[in-house]
Design a protein around this motif. Structure first.
Motif, PDB file in Angstrom:
ATOM      1  N   UNK A  10       0.817  -1.214   0.000  1.00  0.00           N
ATOM      2  CA  UNK A  10       0.000   0.000   0.000  1.00  0.00           C
ATOM      3  C   UNK A  10       0.845   1.256   0.000  1.00  0.00           C
ATOM      4  N   UNK A  11       0.243   2.335   0.417  1.00  0.00           N
ATOM      5  CA  UNK A  11       0.942   3.622   0.455  1.00  0.00           C
ATOM      6  C   UNK A  11       1.253   4.031   1.895  1.00  0.00           C
ATOM      7  N   UNK A  12       1.519   3.044   2.754  1.00  0.00           N
ATOM      8  CA  UNK A  12       1.729   3.328   4.168  1.00  0.00           C
ATOM      9  C   UNK A  12       3.123   3.861   4.480  1.00  0.00           C
ATOM     10  N   UNK A  13       3.976   3.952   3.487  1.00  0.00           N
ATOM     11  CA  UNK A  13       5.300   4.493   3.726  1.00  0.00           C
ATOM     12  C   UNK A  13       6.288   4.076   2.666  1.00  0.00           C
ATOM     13  N   UNK A  14       7.529   4.519   2.867  1.00  0.00           N
ATOM     14  CA  UNK A  14       8.597   4.206   1.921  1.00  0.00           C
ATOM     15  C   UNK A  14       9.847   3.790   2.680  1.00  0.00           C
ATOM     16  N   UNK A  15      10.745   3.094   1.957  1.00  0.00           N
ATOM     17  CA  UNK A  15      12.059   2.745   2.483  1.00  0.00           C
ATOM     18  C   UNK A  15      13.055   3.767   1.948  1.00  0.00           C
ATOM     19  N   UNK A  48      10.111   5.504   6.465  1.00  0.00           N
ATOM     20  CA  UNK A  48       9.233   6.645   6.671  1.00  0.00           C
ATOM     21  C   UNK A  48       7.824   6.088   6.545  1.00  0.00           C
ATOM     22  N   UNK A  49       7.085   6.101   7.657  1.00  0.00           N
ATOM     23  CA  UNK A  49       5.772   5.470   7.693  1.00  0.00           C
ATOM     24  C   UNK A  49       4.688   6.492   8.022  1.00  0.00           C
ATOM     25  N   UNK A  58       3.730  11.247  10.686  1.00  0.00           N
ATOM     26  CA  UNK A  58       4.695  10.263  10.196  1.00  0.00           C
ATOM     27  C   UNK A  58       5.604   9.782  11.307  1.00  0.00           C
ATOM     28  N   UNK A  59       6.161   8.587  11.102  1.00  0.00           N
ATOM     29  CA  UNK A  59       7.211   8.038  11.951  1.00  0.00           C
ATOM     30  C   UNK A  59       8.400   7.766  11.037  1.00  0.00           C
ATOM     31  N   UNK A  60       9.575   8.260  11.438  1.00  0.00           N
ATOM     32  CA  UNK A  60      10.794   8.037  10.659  1.00  0.00           C
ATOM     33  C   UNK A  60      11.793   7.295  11.539  1.00  0.00           C
ATOM     34  N   UNK A  61      12.177   6.109  11.084  1.00  0.00           N
ATOM     35  CA  UNK A  61      13.195   5.310  11.763  1.00  0.00           C
ATOM     36  C   UNK A  61      14.421   5.296  10.863  1.00  0.00           C
ATOM     37  N   UNK A  94       6.801  11.482  15.696  1.00  0.00           N
ATOM     38  CA  UNK A  94       5.856  12.586  15.828  1.00  0.00           C
ATOM     39  C   UNK A  94       6.128  13.669  14.785  1.00  0.00           C
ATOM     40  N   UNK A  95       6.284  13.252  13.525  1.00  0.00           N
ATOM     41  CA  UNK A  95       6.549  14.201  12.437  1.00  0.00           C
ATOM     42  C   UNK A  95       5.239  14.582  11.749  1.00  0.00           C
TER      43      UNK A  95
END
Length: 137
Positions: A10-15, A48-49, A58-61, A94-95
């Motif tokens: 889906x479109x829940x995020x990218x790598x 990036x989720x 967003x959440x960025x790990x 918390x983005x």
């Protein structure tokens, strides 16, 4: 950071792939201390989720393997180069926009440091790394 792939079907995020990272600080005791990105082919892709929508959140790990170079190590001798013994995980969950502008990321667990030639001989541990991240086009 460079987008490499969708996180899932889906479109829940990218790598994301981190490319070209280096930080440094000058210490009156240790001289220049530099943290540099290590081999990018070994490091897992960062994430990036999308956490929620309306407003978007967003959440960025960020995953990072790195080396630390200490110009004047304690006890003297030549510059000391240490490598992370495992991949560091830095998180901001918390983005409200991406790329970040002055957002603080936190190290999720301590990272041991050892000579690259002897990763089992831990000589230091990075306990915290509050990192303020801003995008500069």
């Amino acid at each position: 950071m460079r987008v490499e792939a969708n996180r899932a079907a889906g479109v829940s995020g990218v790598k994301l792939k981190m490319i070209g990272l280096e930080w440094w600080a000058d210490s009156p005791v240790l001289g220049r201390v530099t943290i540099s990105q290590a081999d990018t082919d070994v490091t897992p892709l960062s994430l990036l989720e999308v956490v929620s929508g309306n407003p978007d959140k967003y959440r960025n790990t960020m995953f990072l393997d790195f080396t630390v170079t200490i110009e004047r190590p304690p006890g003297g001798g030549p510059p000391l180069e240490l490598s992370s013994t495992k991949t560091a995980r830095l998180l901001n969950d918390n983005l409200f926009y991406y790329p970040p502008q002055g957002n603080v990321y936190q190290l999720q667990e301590p990272v041991d440091l050892a000579p690259a030639s002897a990763l089992s001989q831990v000589v230091a541990t990075l306990l915290q790394l509050p990192l303020t991240v801003s995008h500069n086009p």
